[in-house]
Scaffold this active site. Structure first.
Site, PDB file in Angstrom:
ATOM      1  N   TYR A   1      33.853  36.415  36.255  1.00  0.00           N
ATOM      2  CA  TYR A   1      35.164  36.427  36.899  1.00  0.00           C
ATOM      3  C   TYR A   1      35.720  35.009  37.127  1.00  0.00           C
ATOM      4  O   TYR A   1      36.524  34.517  36.357  1.00  0.00           O
ATOM      5  CB  TYR A   1      35.132  37.229  38.224  1.00  0.00           C
ATOM      6  CG  TYR A   1      36.541  37.576  38.649  1.00  0.00           C
ATOM      7  CD1 TYR A   1      37.101  38.813  38.338  1.00  0.00           C
ATOM      8  CD2 TYR A   1      37.346  36.638  39.282  1.00  0.00           C
ATOM      9  CE1 TYR A   1      38.421  39.101  38.658  1.00  0.00           C
ATOM     10  CE2 TYR A   1      38.669  36.908  39.599  1.00  0.00           C
ATOM     11  CZ  TYR A   1      39.198  38.142  39.299  1.00  0.00           C
ATOM     12  OH  TYR A   1      40.501  38.412  39.600  1.00  0.00           O
TER      13      TYR A   1
ATOM     14  N   SER B   1      52.833  50.248  42.247  1.00  0.00           N
ATOM     15  CA  SER B   1      52.431  51.653  42.153  1.00  0.00           C
ATOM     16  C   SER B   1      50.937  51.909  42.279  1.00  0.00           C
ATOM     17  O   SER B   1      50.501  53.063  42.225  1.00  0.00           O
ATOM     18  CB  SER B   1      52.913  52.200  40.805  1.00  0.00           C
ATOM     19  OG  SER B   1      52.439  51.365  39.767  1.00  0.00           O
TER      20      SER B   1
ATOM     21  N   LYS C   1      43.675  32.925  37.376  1.00  0.00           N
ATOM     22  CA  LYS C   1      43.832  32.895  38.834  1.00  0.00           C
ATOM     23  C   LYS C   1      44.011  31.455  39.334  1.00  0.00           C
ATOM     24  O   LYS C   1      44.753  31.217  40.282  1.00  0.00           O
ATOM     25  CB  LYS C   1      42.635  33.569  39.520  1.00  0.00           C
ATOM     26  CG  LYS C   1      42.586  35.090  39.285  1.00  0.00           C
ATOM     27  CD  LYS C   1      43.830  35.753  39.818  1.00  0.00           C
ATOM     28  CE  LYS C   1      43.832  37.251  39.764  1.00  0.00           C
ATOM     29  NZ  LYS C   1      45.152  37.831  40.091  1.00  0.00           N
TER      30      LYS C   1
END
Ligand code: NAD
Length: 398
Positions: A234, A50, A243
């Site tokens: 990050y 979405s 990740k």
């Protein structure tokens, strides 16, 4: 109801249905303008469908490949004086447009981490599509409820060293300093639990077990590496560890996917402003610098340009995949171009309240923030009274 942006820090608590529909229409126009993607998938499941990269992937699949799509997401409908979340309005608009075009589009609103949602999705595939040719996992969640009912949260923190940097307040347009203490081991583990590859594996194994993945099915999961300047928060931080876990999960999934002659891919996408990205400390300054450099170079892309290029030049193109040593497909090639990164690095420490407007594209970054919530679009009259309640036909959830 007359709906105006109500900004608090890095979020906006309102969203505009007509502006969200405009955003979706612009993405559809982009995809159709690029022409049909030959050999693309015809039945696609998008988990996290979405917003941001998931929504763009769904639009590329539906309007570039003519695919039937099932979308799974976690969104909020409008209640009383509160607008719906942007993803709700955008999915309403997407579903209407796809259906008008004669494309199957059905929706499940619920917690993708739950077994209930996985089973509801399996049933829907069996009932309506039989099997699926592509599964896109694009969930970005702040927390995950485990099967015993406990909740683990993801954190955005450095590891080992504290992080001192800046974020930009969207309302005042001013830099605000942020200092973060390093994460402890539990926070690292919890972030991996939420944003790592485990749930992707659970989904794919549940779909394989139910025999709903077609021969040659592929599955993708999106990752980010970014620039050295953001590595402390990050890539070398808690989210980076999660990740890294995607790379592990991809390897683990290849065996099971072989059973259907399929493949699992981790794809490195470029840094962009999405709801998930706006929460990451330090990213605002980086992305504002990046937008400036990439727009000036004529290489700026949004989510829809990235997903369409991924489909047409990598996943469904006869050429070789642009993979790195970890077998990740690289779509961050333009972001990491030496001249772009040279601009970012050169100016990284010179961004101040005084230079924000000249060294960076904060104006463009702020515009992207407003558009994410359906504001700031030309041709949408924001002074007109609009119906904030938009009904969505859901297969599961409310
Ligand atoms: P986003 O916030 O725009 O979208 C997240 C999606 O996940 C939404 O559809 C939301 O409804 C859904 N979601 C969240 N919690 C859920 C739950 N419990 N159950 C079901 N659905 C849920 O995020 P995005 O930036 O598009 O991120 C998608 C993926 O792309 C993430 O893996 C992210 O790390 C990756 N990525 C993002 C960037 C970036 O710069 N934004 C860059 C590279 C990779």
């Amino acid at each position: 109801m007359i709906i105006k942006p109500r900004i608090k820090g890095f979020i906006c608590t309102t969203s505009h249905p007509d502006g969200c529909a405009r955003d979706v229409q612009q993405q559809i126009d982009y995809v159709t303008g690029q022409g049909a993607i030959e050999g693309g998938p015809k039945r696609v499941l998008v988990i996290g469908a979405s917003g941001g990269y998931g929504l763009a992937s769904r639009i590329t699949a539906a309007f570039g490949c003519g695919a039937s799509t099932i979308g799974v997401f976690f969104e909020r409908p409008a209640i009383r004086n509160r607008t719906a979340s942007p993803g709700w309005y955008k999915t309403c608009a997407f579903t209407e447009k796809a259906t008008q075009q004669g494309n199957y589009a059905k929706n499940i609103n619920g917690d993708a981490f739950s077994d209930e949602v996985k089973q509801a999705t399996v049933k829907l595939i069996k009932d309506d599509l039989g099997q699926i040719d592509m599964v896109i996992y694009s969930v970005a969640a702040p927390a995950r409820q485990l099967s015993d009912g406990s909740i683990v949260k993801s954190t955005l923190k450095p590891i080992g060293e504290p992080f001192d940097g800046y974020t930009i307040d969207f309302k005042s347009g001013e830099l605000r300093s942020v200092s973060l203490e390093p994460a402890n081991a539990e926070e690292v583990a919890d972030t991996i639990k939420v944003m790592g590859g485990e749930d992707w594996e659970l989904w794919i194994n549940a779909l394989l077990e139910a025999n709903v993945l077609a021969d040659g099915c592929i599955t993708t999961n999106y990752t980010y590496l970014g620039s050295e300047v953001t590595w402390p928060i990050y890539y070398h931080g808690t989210i980076g560890k999660a990740k890294e876990d995607l790379d592990r999960a991809r390897t683990a999934l290849q065996g099971p996917m072989d059973k259907v002659n399929g493949a699992a891919h981790v794809v490195v996408m470029k840094g962009l402003l999405t709801q998930a990205a706006s929460a990451i400390p330090g990213m605002a300054v980086y992305l504002s610098l990046l937008f400036k450099a990439m727009k000036e170079a004529g290489t700026h892309e949004g989510c829809i340009e990235q997903t369409t290029r991924l489909f047409s030049t990598q996943l469904f193109s006869p050429g070789e995949l642009r993979e790195d040593d970890e077998k990740r497909i690289r779509m961050d090639d333009l972001e990491l171009a030496p001249e772009i990164q040279a601009y970012v690095k050169e100016n990284w420490t010179s961004v101040t309240n005084e230079t924000l407007g000249t060294l960076t594209d904060f104006a463009g970054y702020r515009q992207a923030f407003l558009e994410m919530y359906g504001f700031g679009f030309d041709g949408v009259d924001y002074d007109v009274d609009v119906e904030s309640v938009k009904e969505m036909d859901l297969v599961f959830g409310s």
